[in-house]
Enzyme design. Structure first.
Site, PDB file in Angstrom:
ATOM      1  N   SER A 218       0.793  -1.228   0.000  1.00  0.00           N
ATOM      2  CA  SER A 218       0.000   0.000   0.000  1.00  0.00           C
ATOM      3  C   SER A 218       0.825   1.279   0.000  1.00  0.00           C
ATOM      4  CB  SER A 218      -0.936   0.001   1.202  1.00  0.00           C
ATOM      5  OG  SER A 218      -0.197   0.047   2.389  1.00  0.00           O
ATOM      6  N   HIS A 246      -5.681  -4.628  -1.124  1.00  0.00           N
ATOM      7  CA  HIS A 246      -5.606  -3.510  -2.067  1.00  0.00           C
ATOM      8  C   HIS A 246      -5.766  -3.978  -3.513  1.00  0.00           C
ATOM      9  CE1 HIS A 246      -4.792  -0.045   0.483  1.00  0.00           C
ATOM     10  NE2 HIS A 246      -4.043  -0.834   1.222  1.00  0.00           N
ATOM     11  N   LYS A 277     -12.432  -1.901   1.857  1.00  0.00           N
ATOM     12  CA  LYS A 277     -11.797  -1.047   0.856  1.00  0.00           C
ATOM     13  C   LYS A 277     -12.686  -0.986  -0.389  1.00  0.00           C
ATOM     14  CE  LYS A 277      -7.206  -1.075   2.809  1.00  0.00           C
ATOM     15  NZ  LYS A 277      -6.512  -2.129   3.562  1.00  0.00           N
TER      16      LYS A 277
END
Ligand SMILES: *Cc1c(COP(=O)(O)O)cnc(C)c1O
Length: 432
Positions: A218, A246, A277
């Site tokens: 990230s 991610h 997310k």
């Protein structure tokens, strides 16, 4: 006791009376502080000073609006263009996701008041686990309150001192902490360094060997070398676990994550990921993989056994998000287009953007004060981005991290590119 009568006569009066009583007790306590608390304040004061001196103090910005590409911030005028959320697909405040959460709330209530195995499992939880197994093409899935919990519960459950775990040096904190909790032999290999990893694997005689990596890192927006990791796993009879927080939902043509991006579907034996997310942005995490592992986790994984079941509106929001992720590639394409035009725009302006072809775009600056200047210049122009410096990233690697969303319009992206160009020139980051 006469309180029943009292309640009937004057319920409000009773509540006020009880409240005053409790407040008075607290006041008396405040007058003469306990020695233990005084000592604690002393010790913590030193630590807090150290944090300030190290310039790693965390300032919370308080939003007065929903999470979105345009947000309002307490104490500031007007709207900010938001470029620092993990809201990759723009689902955090998507009308269909919000409506699904509302419907989940209406049909299944606010929460379970129970862990999953006592009386905290609803049809909704099983449906989401089933959907996630299908989405990833895996045998079974276990849902957690967060991906942090998924990682906290994985290693201790599956590994014993006879086993070994091999972890990338830049893996997420939840993987590091999860590994700390287990009793396996622990190895850390340099970031994405396959030859060092091979060296460690070759010298290990452990029963189970587990390689674990973030799919996407990230801070750098770069992707794990999955094909190489898979080769090593095969060569040394190891397992490969990928934390795809991610990547899930937006990386790869159909959003299957790092495996799909690297064109090696099925590379991971175990996938952990988040629902906080791209997929809904609400909360939740999961582990998906071989059914015996998932069954074991349901029996012994401590964050699963000893923490409340995810609340129905949150689960319903994830289910709807999966519909949107699987239903069309429009959001992914928009995200990709935004990412491309941001990266190209900044490069053309003479700025350096690190990382692979990922919506995490670290604008590299070098020294920490310059990164802070860049971020605050952007903020003055109504664009919310965050500076990161040592110890979050290596010394001399200070950066401003930008994250694109499918919900950004082309104009939003252009505004960001122009602002970066202007501020970059003002602070001398762009020469000429
Ligand atoms: C964000 C993140 C997590 C934590 O996810 P939560 O669901 O918010 O707990 C875990 N691993 C990685 C790699 C992440 O990026």
């Amino acid at each position: 006791m006469a309180s029943g009568t009292f309640w009937m006569l004057n319920p409000v009066g009773l509540k006020v009376y009880a409240g005053k009583q409790a407040t008075r007790q607290l006041h008396e306590l405040n007058g003469k502080e306990r020695a233990g608390v005084t000592k604690l304040r002393e010790v913590l004061d030193d630590r807090l000073q150290e944090i300030k001196k190290a310039k790693t103090w965390k300032h919370e910005r308080i939003l007065t609006s929903p999470q979105d590409t345009k947000i309002r911030v307490q104490g500031a005028e007007g709207e900010f263009l938001n470029f620092c959320a993990n809201n990759y697909l723009g689902l955090s405040n998507h009308p269909e996701v919000v409506e699904a959460a509302r419907e989940g709330l209406r049909k299944y209530g606010a929460g379970l008041s129970s862990v999953r195995f006592i009386c905290g499992t609803q049809t909704l939880h099983k449906e989401l686990e089933h959907r996630l197994s299908q989405f990833h093409g895996r045998e079974d899935t276990i849902l957690y309150g967060s991906c942090f919990d998924a990682n906290a519960g994985l290693f201790e459950s599956m590994l014993t001192p006879e086993d070994a775990v091999f972890s990338d040096a830049l893996n997420h904190a939840s993987i590091i902490d999860g590994i700390r909790l287990c009793k396996a032999q622990k190895y850390r290999y340099p970031h994405r360094d396959l030859s060092e990893l091979e060296h460690l694997l070759a010298h290990s005689e452990a029963r189970i060997k587990l390689i674990v990596t973030d799919g996407v890192f990230s801070m750098d927006g770069n992707v794990a070398p999955l094909p190489g990791l898979r080769n090593l796993a095969d060569k040394y009879r190891a397992l490969l676990a990928v934390d795809d927080s991610h990547a899930t939902g937006f990386l790869g043509a159909t959003g299957r994550g790092t495996e799909e991006y690297c064109n090696i579907m099925g590379a991971a034996d175990i996938i952990c990921s988040t629902l906080g997310k791209a997929v809904s942005g609400a909360a939740g995490g999961y582990t998906t993989g071989p059914k015996e592992l998932i069954t074991l986790l349901r029996n012994v994984s401590r964050p699963y056994l000893f923490s409340n079941a995810p609340p129905p509106p949150v689960v319903a929001a994830s289910l709807k998000s999966l519909d949107l992720v699987e239903g069309s590639s429009e959001l992914r394409e928009r995200l990709q287009q935004n990412t491309r035009s941001f990266r190209e725009g900044l490069k053309a302006a003479g700025l350096t953007v690190a990382g692979d072809d990922h919506p995490i775009c670290p604008v590299m600056v070098g020294e920490a004060p310059l990164a802070v200047e860049l971020a605050s210049g952007m903020l003055q122009r109504g664009i919310y981005v965050v500076a990161f410096s040592y110890p979050v990233v290596p010394k001399g690697g200070a950066r401003v991290r930008v994250q694109l969303s499918a919900a950004h319009t082309p104009e939003d992206v252009n505004r960001a590119v122009h602002a970066f160009t202007e501020v970059g020139k003002n602070i001398g980051l762009i020469k000429g």
